[in-house]
Every structure is written in structure tokens, then in C-alpha cells.
Design a protein around this motif. Structure first.
Motif, PDB file in Angstrom:
ATOM      1  N   PRO A  59      14.177  -0.688  10.090  1.00 25.57           N
ATOM      2  CA  PRO A  59      13.980   0.526  10.885  1.00 25.57           C
ATOM      3  C   PRO A  59      13.405   0.232  12.275  1.00 25.57           C
ATOM      4  O   PRO A  59      13.622   0.978  13.211  1.00 25.57           O
ATOM      5  CB  PRO A  59      13.022   1.364  10.047  1.00 25.57           C
ATOM      6  N   ARG A  60      12.650  -0.864  12.375  1.00 25.95           N
ATOM      7  CA  ARG A  60      12.063  -1.198  13.672  1.00 25.95           C
ATOM      8  C   ARG A  60      13.133  -1.528  14.697  1.00 25.95           C
ATOM      9  O   ARG A  60      12.973  -1.319  15.880  1.00 25.95           O
ATOM     10  CB  ARG A  60      11.120  -2.394  13.541  1.00 25.95           C
ATOM     11  N   PRO A  98      14.631   0.604  -0.348  1.00 24.37           N
ATOM     12  CA  PRO A  98      15.013   0.474   1.068  1.00 24.37           C
ATOM     13  C   PRO A  98      14.270  -0.653   1.790  1.00 24.37           C
ATOM     14  O   PRO A  98      14.786  -1.222   2.738  1.00 24.37           O
ATOM     15  CB  PRO A  98      14.625   1.829   1.677  1.00 24.37           C
ATOM     16  N   ASN A  99      13.059  -0.962   1.333  1.00 18.26           N
ATOM     17  CA  ASN A  99      12.301  -2.021   1.987  1.00 18.26           C
ATOM     18  C   ASN A  99      12.618  -3.393   1.418  1.00 18.26           C
ATOM     19  O   ASN A  99      12.158  -4.404   1.939  1.00 18.26           O
ATOM     20  CB  ASN A  99      10.803  -1.747   1.865  1.00 18.26           C
ATOM     21  N   HIS A 110      13.500   5.211  -4.141  1.00 17.81           N
ATOM     22  CA  HIS A 110      13.404   5.808  -2.806  1.00 17.81           C
ATOM     23  C   HIS A 110      12.429   5.053  -1.909  1.00 17.81           C
ATOM     24  O   HIS A 110      12.646   4.931  -0.711  1.00 17.81           O
ATOM     25  CB  HIS A 110      12.975   7.274  -2.946  1.00 17.81           C
ATOM     26  N   HIS A 111      11.326   4.564  -2.467  1.00 23.45           N
ATOM     27  CA  HIS A 111      10.300   3.946  -1.625  1.00 23.45           C
ATOM     28  C   HIS A 111      10.360   2.427  -1.613  1.00 23.45           C
ATOM     29  O   HIS A 111      10.036   1.802  -0.614  1.00 23.45           O
ATOM     30  CB  HIS A 111       8.908   4.415  -2.046  1.00 23.45           C
ATOM     31  N   ALA A 112      10.732   1.815  -2.740  1.00 24.82           N
ATOM     32  CA  ALA A 112      10.721   0.344  -2.773  1.00 24.82           C
ATOM     33  C   ALA A 112      12.061  -0.248  -2.337  1.00 24.82           C
ATOM     34  O   ALA A 112      12.103  -1.129  -1.485  1.00 24.82           O
ATOM     35  CB  ALA A 112      10.354  -0.141  -4.173  1.00 24.82           C
ATOM     36  N   ASN A 171       5.466   4.477   4.424  1.00 24.68           N
ATOM     37  CA  ASN A 171       6.641   3.669   4.137  1.00 24.68           C
ATOM     38  C   ASN A 171       7.428   3.442   5.428  1.00 24.68           C
ATOM     39  O   ASN A 171       7.876   4.400   6.049  1.00 24.68           O
ATOM     40  CB  ASN A 171       7.505   4.400   3.108  1.00 24.68           C
ATOM     41  N   GLU A 217       1.467   2.428  -3.405  1.00 23.05           N
ATOM     42  CA  GLU A 217       0.301   3.116  -3.967  1.00 23.05           C
ATOM     43  C   GLU A 217       0.249   4.556  -3.456  1.00 23.05           C
ATOM     44  O   GLU A 217      -0.027   5.481  -4.214  1.00 23.05           O
ATOM     45  CB  GLU A 217      -0.979   2.369  -3.596  1.00 23.05           C
ATOM     46  N   THR A 218       0.528   4.722  -2.171  1.00 23.01           N
ATOM     47  CA  THR A 218       0.581   6.078  -1.604  1.00 23.01           C
ATOM     48  C   THR A 218       1.551   6.947  -2.390  1.00 23.01           C
ATOM     49  O   THR A 218       1.246   8.079  -2.739  1.00 23.01           O
ATOM     50  CB  THR A 218       1.035   6.030  -0.131  1.00 23.01           C
ATOM     51  N   PRO A 253       0.807  -1.225   0.000  1.00 24.52           N
ATOM     52  CA  PRO A 253       0.000   0.000   0.000  1.00 24.52           C
ATOM     53  C   PRO A 253       0.843   1.280   0.000  1.00 24.52           C
ATOM     54  O   PRO A 253       0.431   2.275  -0.586  1.00 24.52           O
ATOM     55  CB  PRO A 253      -0.794  -0.113   1.304  1.00 24.52           C
ATOM     56  N   TYR A 254       2.027   1.258   0.624  1.00 23.17           N
ATOM     57  CA  TYR A 254       2.789   2.515   0.649  1.00 23.17           C
ATOM     58  C   TYR A 254       3.368   2.863  -0.713  1.00 23.17           C
ATOM     59  O   TYR A 254       3.716   4.019  -0.952  1.00 23.17           O
ATOM     60  CB  TYR A 254       3.879   2.517   1.725  1.00 23.17           C
ATOM     61  N   HIS A 265      11.070   5.203   6.034  1.00 17.15           N
ATOM     62  CA  HIS A 265      11.366   6.635   6.107  1.00 17.15           C
ATOM     63  C   HIS A 265      10.625   7.292   7.263  1.00 17.15           C
ATOM     64  O   HIS A 265       9.591   6.815   7.703  1.00 17.15           O
ATOM     65  CB  HIS A 265      10.974   7.324   4.798  1.00 17.15           C
ATOM     66  N   TYR A 303      -6.519   7.348 -11.265  1.00 20.41           N
ATOM     67  CA  TYR A 303      -5.738   6.170 -10.910  1.00 20.41           C
ATOM     68  C   TYR A 303      -6.662   4.959 -10.885  1.00 20.41           C
ATOM     69  O   TYR A 303      -7.746   5.005 -10.303  1.00 20.41           O
ATOM     70  CB  TYR A 303      -5.117   6.373  -9.525  1.00 20.41           C
ATOM     71  N   HIS A 343       6.418   3.133  12.751  1.00 24.09           N
ATOM     72  CA  HIS A 343       6.146   2.108  13.763  1.00 24.09           C
ATOM     73  C   HIS A 343       6.258   2.668  15.180  1.00 24.09           C
ATOM     74  O   HIS A 343       5.944   1.977  16.137  1.00 24.09           O
ATOM     75  CB  HIS A 343       7.097   0.931  13.589  1.00 24.09           C
ATOM     76  N   GLN A 344       6.710   3.909  15.302  1.00 19.51           N
ATOM     77  CA  GLN A 344       6.909   4.469  16.635  1.00 19.51           C
ATOM     78  C   GLN A 344       5.683   5.214  17.167  1.00 19.51           C
ATOM     79  O   GLN A 344       5.718   5.730  18.271  1.00 19.51           O
ATOM     80  CB  GLN A 344       8.121   5.410  16.634  1.00 19.51           C
ATOM     81  N   ARG A 366      16.407  -0.453  14.272  1.00 23.27           N
ATOM     82  CA  ARG A 366      17.300   0.693  14.354  1.00 23.27           C
ATOM     83  C   ARG A 366      16.696   1.803  15.208  1.00 23.27           C
ATOM     84  O   ARG A 366      17.386   2.477  15.940  1.00 23.27           O
ATOM     85  CB  ARG A 366      17.575   1.202  12.942  1.00 23.27           C
ATOM     86  N   HIS A 367      15.377   1.994  15.067  1.00 17.99           N
ATOM     87  CA  HIS A 367      14.703   3.063  15.813  1.00 17.99           C
ATOM     88  C   HIS A 367      13.587   2.478  16.645  1.00 17.99           C
ATOM     89  O   HIS A 367      12.430   2.534  16.258  1.00 17.99           O
ATOM     90  CB  HIS A 367      14.124   4.105  14.851  1.00 17.99           C
ATOM     91  N   PRO A 368      13.934   1.914  17.788  1.00 15.13           N
ATOM     92  CA  PRO A 368      12.893   1.290  18.602  1.00 15.13           C
ATOM     93  C   PRO A 368      11.907   2.324  19.138  1.00 15.13           C
ATOM     94  O   PRO A 368      12.202   3.515  19.145  1.00 15.13           O
ATOM     95  CB  PRO A 368      13.667   0.645  19.749  1.00 15.13           C
ATOM     96  N   LYS A 369      10.760   1.812  19.561  1.00 13.93           N
ATOM     97  CA  LYS A 369       9.707   2.691  20.082  1.00 13.93           C
ATOM     98  C   LYS A 369      10.194   3.537  21.249  1.00 13.93           C
ATOM     99  O   LYS A 369      10.957   3.072  22.054  1.00 13.93           O
ATOM    100  CB  LYS A 369       8.516   1.841  20.526  1.00 13.93           C
ATOM    101  N   ALA A 391      -0.248   0.699   6.940  1.00 13.84           N
ATOM    102  CA  ALA A 391       0.333   0.062   5.761  1.00 13.84           C
ATOM    103  C   ALA A 391       0.696   1.083   4.700  1.00 13.84           C
ATOM    104  O   ALA A 391       1.501   0.801   3.818  1.00 13.84           O
ATOM    105  CB  ALA A 391      -0.650  -0.962   5.187  1.00 13.84           C
ATOM    106  N   SER A 392       0.117   2.272   4.780  1.00 11.48           N
ATOM    107  CA  SER A 392       0.316   3.247   3.712  1.00 11.48           C
ATOM    108  C   SER A 392       1.483   4.188   3.939  1.00 11.48           C
ATOM    109  O   SER A 392       1.851   4.941   3.050  1.00 11.48           O
ATOM    110  CB  SER A 392      -0.961   4.057   3.501  1.00 11.48           C
TER     111      SER A 392
END
Lengths: 322, 546
Positions: A316-317, A240-241, A236-238, B111, A221-222, A218-219, B114, B64, B160-161, A319-322, B108-109
Motif C-alpha cells: 500500500p505504501r 493482505p499483509n 481480511h487483516h492478515a 492495519n 491484536e487490534t 499489533p494490528y 486497509h 483478553y 502511512h499517509q 500504491r498510495h504514496p503520501k 503499528a496497531s
């Protein structure tokens, strides 16, 4: 926050400890494996005409009469102190024999990696950008045909074209320490190209698959609904994941570049670790074979450990914990 | 605010092409001849069940189409420019800048790789509408306006934070950041807990008012859209059913389908009296944890009588599903015991007798993943009959068909596969499968949450009539209070692993309330105009009183 950074460190320390354990186990396997080889080194040094007394004396001298466990612990403790032992056939110090060769192998592997890894990832990105189109198919077909051919065949084809027919590049890649860097690069051009072609497809396919897998998120699509360009979305968006599986495959291939080059080194008469290994297997110089095997294993484990650590850090979860 | 209709949609038609191997390409019309107009600052609610084409229309406002969809007719004019006639480069200039999108699941939307802030200002930066400093400033202003905590540093966090409700607000900020003319809200509160929904709904409404942006608000929940929309369009199977002002739709609907949607929650089960007999299920002082340390359940005690329905209601993380796992034996508790028919149930699944397993069945939220896709419906329902009673062959088939008739599907479904059934039909098959074991207790875990309201209503009615016929007890786990009201005899309210309130329905749902139950009950949207403002004003008064 501090506690969680701690957990990241914990994870990495665990991987390192596991790696060391694995290396220890492999040293056992290498030692046991060379024990199982038929014949013995005294026999091969003295040849067919050796008298039983001469054989016996030589065995005593080399410590071959002692039990295997004793020889293993002696060997291991020496290695831990940085002493790889002496070659049985030439009597030279193995560390000094290997150091130059290892340098050569790493030089070839690094050069091939510097070309192959960015090229593979770039081709993977291009393939995703023009997915299912003609460019994508062309990239796939070419790289897959390259991986389908045995590397010695690619090597000889390249020699035929670039060395024999066109006479641009040398067919054998003998290098000396006195050569300049450019001369060296020219000398290893063909083996480097061979290796690049061999490892390209695997990394490129993985990059493509990993990114495509992410592209249905979904991100993505965003990002599309933000009116971003396709390249920006993919890069940039795909990417890194998708980086974690890509790192794993890249590192597997890097390891292959170091430890899997035996055939290529033989074809191009390149003075690297592979040649050293093959030469000493054929004369049953077991200390050299063991040392080379252990170094290969260490590089393999080290690189894979590196991949694991990078995958952990890329999340990232973690690397940057809650 | 101008009176000009800046958005004009005429005769919109969207089709899907279905390519089956060996067959000619089939064309399916998803959206058929839809027209509407919108002024700046106006909100149009698009409402319908899944498959009504409402999201498809929303995305068409950005030119779209999801994979396989194609816009095949009509015009989508923004300030007189038809989006469908633009090149893909020109469309990219419209997306995000003039029309922005807020998705159902912000989790989910966004990323995950980042920072939130970088994603929020991305449109403004990429399309060169603002400098980075300006965009950051404006984003900070919006974070504060939408009530996000620590607005200065909020953007430095990763998705996630922060919590789900915060993320949904951040997504609204992301849409607002480039100052668009139109925002498409696609079920922005559906994935949220009801107490979070009311806050997010209020901030979204406020943000729309404040910025003067126009909005398409897509949802399946009429009570929600009634709080924000000026006009409502009711959609069904891609066609328009009714299009009118919100007041007309809610209070004077002209179409039967709309009336059904409005009156959907009318069903109410008559509460049964507490019988003298001992409870069929008795849960005593249960505490449970997944890691052996963090207690997800704290000292829960409740009971359920034969042939009655106990609803366990709570938000995500309240421990209601964990309780079901303890009762079914999937998670051994740390303390406490579960009595079933007066006898203690072993805490470990493998120590339970086949008879105990038969007598306690489960129905799950996701019917499609709870069935083997390669088994026919007949095999799926016939399997427990054979497993528990050893009946196979013609007798098994006869019993299976009887069950199929009980769930209002017929013999003709016997040889079909799950993939050929609709969501509601699949859930019915799961009910029949549970019924086949002739249990005295069925645990229903969010069985209607994935279904459309009208379909869910049918499922609930079926469950109630089966209960009457076979005297089955239900342990009904849900987050939906309307469902709870409709079907329960007794209710247990859970919050953060503890039982907040437990008793007969009439007792639990009547004042005096504890704080949590009060907040939970008052957060459920009512099908009434102005409910949102009224509720929030009440809360403000209450907190002022305290």
C-alpha cells in the motif's frame, strides 16, 4: 501524487527491463550449452554408417561449419523476427511444431493451477485458523508426504489405483485437437492430479508461515480486541499483509507447472513441450532444443517478473504514496 | 451520568505459565488481587513501571490475555455481567462494542493494508450496530471533533499517509466509533514527541468528557496521568501500592514508592563554569544528508569542554542522531569539520586512528541489542581492554571486575549472560564497556529512553558520578527535557536539522525564548493538577496577542 505514481511505474519498468536483459543472457547460455553437447546433429541424423563426404555436405548445408558467434547472432535475429528456425531432423517449421505442444502444456498447467493455487491458500488459511491443532497437523503431514514422494511415483500410484484397479480414468493422456473440452479434462485428470499434489505443499506451507508471521503484529491484536471472528481476522487483516511472499511462492510453482512437467508428460504420454524436448534432445535436434529451452526460460522469467510486479503493487505504501 | 459503578473488578488475578524444556511449568503471578470500580464518565489512571501489570489489567477488561497469560481469578463485571464467565462468542460481542482499546503505537496497531476509515467503522459494521452510511457519518463527526484535518476525506487515507499524532487520534476515533462504555488507553501518548503529546492528550481528555465514556488510562508517566484521571492506582510487581483520588496521590502520597515516583525529577546537576581550555569537541558548520540531496543537518556548529555534559535535545526528525553519526564517522558530512582534542577527525571511519577510536566511545538506546547475547558480561567488558590496551588474562579479569564494581554490579556478574540481566543492569554493562576504553568523550544516544523512570534515574546518577571521577565529557542525545535539565552543563536545541539554541544550561533554559524552545519547554507535563488546561489557555492567549 503524480510524481509518486511515476515512481511506481519506474519500478515496474525497471523490472521489465531487467527481465529482458536476463532473457538475453539466458539465450547466450542456452546457445553455449547446446554447443557443448557431445557429438553433432549431422552425425546422429546420418547414423553410424555415414561416409565422411556425406557428413561434410550435410554440415555445410546446415551451416554447422560457421563460427559459433555468427550462428548465434543469426539465430537470435531470426528469433526476434518470430522465426524459430526449422527442425534439423524433420525439416518442419519449429514454430508450428511447438505451437500445438505449448498449447497442450499450458492447458495442463492452467488446469492444475486453477485447482492447486486456491486449494493451497485455502488449506494454509485453515491451518492457521486451527494452528497447532489436529487439523493443522493433518494438513501438514499429508501435503508434506506428497511433496516427499517423487512425482513419477505419485503418477504411477494414481495410474495403479484410478486406471488399473478402478478403471475410472485413462492411464495415458493423449489428446487431440478434435476432442471436446470435457473429454480433454477427463484425459488429463491424472497428470493434473499428480501435478496438484506435487505443488500443493510448498504453497500451502508458505501461506501458513507468511500468515503466522503476520499474526503476531499489533494490528492483529487490534482486530482481536474489536471482537472480530478468527476467520475474518485471518482473511481480511492478515492475508493482505502476507500476500507478497505468497505470490512469490505461488508463481515459482506456476513456473514449475509449465517447465517442470517433463517427467509427468512422459509418464502419461502427454503431447506437451516436455515430451517434445526429450524427444529432440535424444536425436540432437539442436534448433528444437534451443527453441524449447528459450520458451521455457521466457515463461519462467515472465512469471517471476509478474510476481515482482504484483508484490510491488500489493504494497500500500507504493500504491498510495503520501 | 449515573452514580452507579458500572464496572466492578474484584480480586483480579492473572498468571503466566512459563514452559522451559525439561522443567516443570512455572507459574508466575503477574497481577495479584486487584480490585477497583468505575462510574460512567470517570477516568482511572493505572500507573507503574514496566512489569507492574498495568497493561495486563487493561487487557483483562476485555477478557483478553496476551500469549502465555491467563486470567486465574477474580471477576470483571460490566453492568453486573462477569466477562470471565462468558463464552468466547459472547466475549467477541463485548470487545470493541462495550469495551474498546487504544494502543500505545497507533502506527503499528492500524492495519497498513486497509484505509483508516474502513478500520474505524469496522466494529460498528461487523457487530451490526450501525449501517455503513451511519457509521461513516459518525466517524466523520468524530474526526472533526478530535481535530483531524479534512474530516470528510480523512478516512480515505492509508495509515502511512498521516502523521503519528494524527494516527493516535484516529485510534481514539476508532475506539469511540461504536459508542463503547469503557475505553482502555494503553500508553496512548508515550510514543509521541512532547509537543505532539500535549495536543493528543488534550483531545483525548476532551473526547472522554464529551462522550461520557469511562476510561482506564495506563501510563508510566505520573505527570501525564495527573492531567486526565479522576483516580489513580499505583501498581508495582502486579500488586496495588496505592489507590486514591488524583489530588491525594500527587500532593499527599502515603506510600514511599509513590512519593519516589512523584519526586523523580528532583535531581539537578550543578552547572560548571566555562573553562578557559579549548573545547574537547568542536563541530564546525556541519551539513549532512543520507541521499546526498536532502539535508538532514544544516550548518550545525557547537562545542563541548572536557569533563562536561552537552545535551542535544530535539524531537524525532530533528537530526540529533544524525549528528552523532557524523561525529562518530558513520556518516561523512557534506560540509564542515569535526575537531576532537583540537585535531580534525577524518570524516571517514576507516581513516581514523585506533587511538581516536578509543578516545570516543558510544552508549546506545537499546542495551540488549548492543551486546552479543552469546558473550558473558566478563567477555563484553574485557574485550575493549584487550583490544585497545593489549591486556589479557588475569590482569584483564582484574580490571573488568573493577569496572563491574564501578557500575555497582559485583564480581558475581562476571560469568553471566546479558539475558540474565534487567534492562537497567544491561545499560550499566554498556556503560562499563565504554568506560573500559578510558575515553575522554562518550556519546550517549537516548540511553535512558527505554528504561523506567526510577531505573533511568539510577543510570543518570551513575553517569554523573563517573564523570566526576574520570572527568569524562558526555554528548547526551535525548528527547527528554527532564533529563536535559538534570545532567547538562550546556544544551543544544535542534529543530528540523538546524541548531535553534545553544549555550550554557542557565542561558538556554532562561527567557527570553525563541518560539520553538518556548513551545518545547512548555509542553513537558508538570506533576500538577490542571497543568494541561493552564498551558493550553496560556498558548491561546499568546496566539491571541500576536
Amino acid at each position: 501524487m503524480a510524481a509518486n505514481n511515476h515512481s511506481l511505474l519506474n519500478l515496474i519498468t525497471k523490472r521489465l527491463a531487467l527481465g529482458l536483459l536476463l532473457l538475453l543472457m539466458i539465450s547466450v547460455i542456452i546457445f553455449a550449452g547446446t554447443e557443448l553437447l557431445p557429438g553433432d546433429v549431422a552425425q546422429s541424423i546420418l547414423g553410424q554408417s555415414a561416409t565422411p563426404e556425406a557428413l561434410h555436405n550435410l554440415r555445410l548445408e546446415m551451416g554447422l561449419d560457421k563460427p559459433a558467434i555468427e550462428r548465434y547472432s543469426h539465430w537470435l535475429s531470426n528469433i526476434l523476427q518470430g522465426d524459430l528456425g526449422t527442425s534439423l531432423s524433420s525439416g518442419k517449421d519449429i514454430s508450428s511444431m511447438i505451437s500445438g505442444r505449448l498449447g497442450n502444456t499450458l492447458f495442463l498447467a492452467t488446469t492444475a493451477a486453477v485447482i492447486a493455487v486456491p486449494l493451497a491458500i485455502f488449506l494454509g488459511l485453515i491451518a492457521v485458523l486451527y494452528r497447532d491443532g489436529i487439523v493443522d497437523k493433518l494438513i501438514s503431514i499429508t501435503t508434506i508426504s506428497m511433496i516427499s514422494l517423487p512425482e513419477f511415483f505419485i503418477g504411477y500410484l494414481l495410474i495403479l489405483f484410478f486406471a488399473v484397479n478402478l478403471n475410472w480414468l485413462p492411464s495415458s493422456s493423449i489428446i487431440y485437437s478434435s476432442m471436446g473440452i470435457l473429454e480433454k479434462l477427463q484425459a488429463i485428470a491424472l497428470p493434473c492430479l499428480t501435478l496438484t499434489l506435487v505443488v500443493l505443499a510448498h504453497m500451502m506451507r508458505m501461506t501458513r508461515a507468511a500468515i503466522l508471521n503476520v499474526m503476531s503484529s499489533p494490528y492483529i491484536e487490534t482486530a482481536q480486541l474489536k471482537g472480530l471472528s478468527s476467520f475474518k481476522i485471518i482473511f481480511h487483516h492478515a492475508l493482505p499483509n502476507a500476500i507478497s511472499p505468497i505470490i512469490t511462492v505461488v508463481v515459482l510453482n506456476l513456473a514449475y507447472l509449465v517447465v517442470g512437467v517433463v517427467v509427468v508428460e512422459i509418464i502419461f504420454v502427454y503431447p506437451g513441450m516436455g515430451q517434445l524436448l526429450v524427444d529432440h534432445v535424444s536425436i540432437r535436434d539442436i534448433p528444437v532444443v534451443q527453441a524449447v529451452g528459450l520458451i521455457f526460460a521466457a515463461i519462467y522469467i515472465l512469471l517471476n517478473m509478474f510476481a515482482d510486479v504484483m508484490s510491488i503493487i500489493a504494497n500500500p505504501r507504493l500504491r498510495h504514496p503520501k | 451520568m449515573s452514580d452507579v459503578h458500572f464496572l466492578e473488578v474484584q480480586g483480579l488475578e492473572i498468571s503466566a505459565y512459563i514452559n522451559m524444556p525439561g522443567e516443570a511449568t512455572k507459574t508466575l503471578i503477574l497481577v495479584d488481587n486487584i480490585s477497583f470500580t468505575l462510574k460512567r464518565g470517570e477516568v482511572l489512571g493505572l500507573i507503574g513501571e514496566s512489569g507492574a501489570g498495568k497493561s495486563t489489567i487493561g487487557l483483562a477488561a476485555m477478557a483478553y490475555g496476551r500469549a502465555g497469560c491467563k486470567i486465574t481469578g477474580g471477576t470483571m463485571k460490566i453492568d453486573g455481567v462477569d466477562l470471565f464467565k462468558l463464552s468466547s462468542r459472547e466475549i467477541n460481542k463485548v470487545r470493541g462494542t462495550r469495551v474498546a482499546y487504544v494502543a500505545q503505537s497507533a502506527a503499528a496497531s492500524f492495519n497498513p493494508a486497509h484505509k483508516i476509515g474502513d478500520q474505524v467503522i469496522e466494529v460498528a459494521i461487523e457487530h451490526k450496530l450501525m449501517s455503513k452510511a451511519e457509521a461513516l457519518d459518525y466517524a466523520g463527526e468524530l474526526y472533526a471533533k478530535l481535530g483531524l484535518p479534512d474530516p470528510e476525506n480523512f478516512g480515505n487515507r492509508y495509515p502511512h499517509q498521516v502523521s503519528g499524532g494524527q494516527l493516535q487520534r484516529a485510534m481514539t476515533v476508532m475506539a469511540l466509533c461504536a459508542k463503547p462504555d469503557l475505553i482502555v488507553f494503553d500508553e496512548p501518548t508515550t510514543a509521541l514527541d512532547v509537543t505532539t503529546q500535549i495536543e493528543v492528550l488534550a483531545t483525548i481528555k476532551h473526547a472522554i468528557k464529551d462522550s461520557g465514556v469511562a476510561a482506564l488510562y495506563i501510563t508510566h508517566d505520573l505527570a501525564v496521568v495527573a492531567q486526565v484521571a479522576d483516580h489513580i492506582m499505583v501498581l508495582r510487581h502486579g500488586k496495588m501500592v496505592e489507590y486514591n483520588s488524583t489530588d491525594k496521590i500527587i500532593n499527599h502520597a502515603s506510600q514511599k514508592y509513590t512519593q519516589d515516583l512523584v519526586s523523580i525529577r528532583a535531581m539537578q546537576k550543578q552547572e560548571q563554569a566555562v573553562p578557559d581550555s579549548p573545547a574537547i569537541l568542536q563541530v564546525n558548520n556541519i551539513a549532512a544528508a543520507y541521499d546526498g540531496v536532502t539535508k538532514i543537518l544544516k550548518d550545525v556548529t557547537l562545542h563541548l569542554h572536557a569533563g562536561q555534559t552537552l545535551s542535544i535535545v530535539g524531537e524525532s526528525g530533528s537530526g540529533k542522531s544524525t549528528l552523532a553519526r557524523v561525529i562518530t564517522g558513520l556518516l561523512p558530512p557534506m560540509q564542515g569539520e569535526v575537531l576532537f582534542n583540537g585535531k580534525p577527525l577524518s570524516s571517514a571511519l576507516k581513516n581514523r586512528s585506533k587511538e581516536q577510536l578509543r578516545d570516543l566511545q558510544m552508549i546506545y538506546q537499546m542495551a540488549d541489542v548492543a551486546m552479543n547475547p552469546r558473550h558473558t558480561i566478563g567477555q563484553i567488558i574485557g574485550r575493549p581492554i584487550e583490544f585497545y590496551f593489549g591486556i589479557s588474562g588475569a590482569e584483564n579479569r582484574k580490571m573488568t571486575i573493577e569496572l563491574l564494581e564501578q557500575i555497582e554490579l559485583g564480581e558475581e556478574y562476571f560469568d553471566r549472560y546479558p539475558a540474565e540481566l534487567s534492562g537497567g543492569q544491561k545499560q550499566r554493562v554498556c556503560i562499563a564497556r565504554a568506560l573500559a576504553a578510558k575515553p575522554s568523550l562518550i556519546i550517549c544516544d537516548e540511553v535512558t529512553s527505554a528504561l523506567d523512570p526510577l531505573v533511568a534515574d539510577g543510570i543518570l546518577q551513575l553517569l554523573m558520578s563517573l564523570q566526576e571521577k574520570h572527568a569524562i565529557a558526555y554528548l547526551f542525545i535525548t528527547h527528554d527535557l527532564a533529563t536535559v535539565k538534570a545532567i547538562s552543563d550546556s544544551i543544544a536545541v535542534m529543530y528540523q536539522g538546524s541548531l535553534v539554541r545553544f549555550g550554557q544550561k542557565s542561558m538556554v533554559l532562561a527567557p527570553p525564548f525563541d518560539d520553538y524552545t518556548d513551545m518545547l519547554l512548555s509542553s513537558v507535563p508538570h506533576m500538577e493538577l490542571g497543568w494541561l488546561e493552564k498551558t493550553l489557555a496560556n498558548r491561546k492567549m499568546q496566539s491571541a496577542d500576536n
